[in-house]
Design an enzyme around this catalytic site. Structure first.
Site, mmCIF file in Angstrom:
data_model
loop_
_atom_site.group_PDB
_atom_site.id
_atom_site.type_symbol
_atom_site.label_atom_id
_atom_site.label_comp_id
_atom_site.label_asym_id
_atom_site.label_seq_id
_atom_site.Cartn_x
_atom_site.Cartn_y
_atom_site.Cartn_z
ATOM 1 N N CYS A 94 107.926 8.278 36.691
ATOM 2 C CA CYS A 94 107.981 7.122 35.795
ATOM 3 C C CYS A 94 107.568 5.901 36.608
ATOM 4 O O CYS A 94 107.074 6.046 37.724
ATOM 5 C CB CYS A 94 109.369 6.967 35.182
ATOM 6 S SG CYS A 94 110.632 6.507 36.363
ATOM 7 N N ALA A 95 107.772 4.737 36.094
ATOM 8 C CA ALA A 95 107.317 3.528 36.782
ATOM 9 C C ALA A 95 108.061 3.297 38.097
ATOM 10 O O ALA A 95 107.447 3.011 39.117
ATOM 11 C CB ALA A 95 107.459 2.321 35.869
#
Length: 135
Positions: A94-95
Site C-alpha cells: 500500500c502507500a
C-alpha cells in the site's frame, strides 16, 4: 525478602521501567514485514505476486511494476481470483504499509501460506530507487 517488602514501591518502579525498556523490542519482533530488497528477491526467486491494496486512483498514480490492484475492501472477495495457488508467495503493498498489514492478516485468514507485507509500502519502494509504473 524484607528489603522487597519494605521497598515495594521501589521494586514496582524498577519492574515497570524494565517493562517499558523492553516494549519496543517486543513490538519490533511482532511487526512483520519485508524490506523492498527482500520483496525483489521474493519476486525473482520465488515468483512472488505483488498485490497492491490501494484504491484504484492511488494505483493509477504510481505502483510497483507487475503489481495487481485489489483494493483492501475487495480483498476477501477477489484474492482467490488473482492468486489461485495458496502456496504462492504474496507481497501486499500500500502507500505506507498500514493497509498492507491488514491485507496480510486477511490473506492469512483465507489460507495463504506465504504472505508478506512490504514494510514502509510504496514510499519505501521509491526511496530504494526501485522501478514504479503509472497507469
Amino acid at each position: 525478602m524484607k528489603f522487597i517488602l519494605d521497598n515495594w514501591m521501589l521494586m514496582a518502579i524498577a519492574l515497570s521501567s524494565g517493562f517499558f525498556l523492553l516494549l519496543p523490542v517486543v513490538q519490533g519482533a511482532a511487526a512483520t514485514g519485508i524490506s523492498p530488497t527482500e520483496a525483489v528477491q521474493c519476486m525473482n526467486r520465488e515468483k512472488g505476486v505483488v498485490v497492491d491494496v490501494c484504491s484504484a486512483d492511488e494505483f493509477a498514480q504510481s505502483h510497483i511494476k507487475g503489481a495487481v490492484n485489489v483494493p483492501l475492501d475487495e480483498l476477501e472477495a477477489r484474492l482467490d481470483k488473482v492468486v489461485k495457488n495458496k502456496s504462492t508467495p504474496v507481497i501486499m503493498v500500500c502507500a505506507a504499509g498500514a493497509r498492507s498489514k491488514r491485507a496480510q492478516a486477511i490473506a492469512q485468514k483465507l489460507g495463504y501460506d506465504k504472505v508478506h507485507s512490504l514494510h514502509g509500502g510504496l514510499k519505501a519502494w521509491k526511496e530504494a530507487n526501485l522501478p514504479v509504473a503509472k497507469a
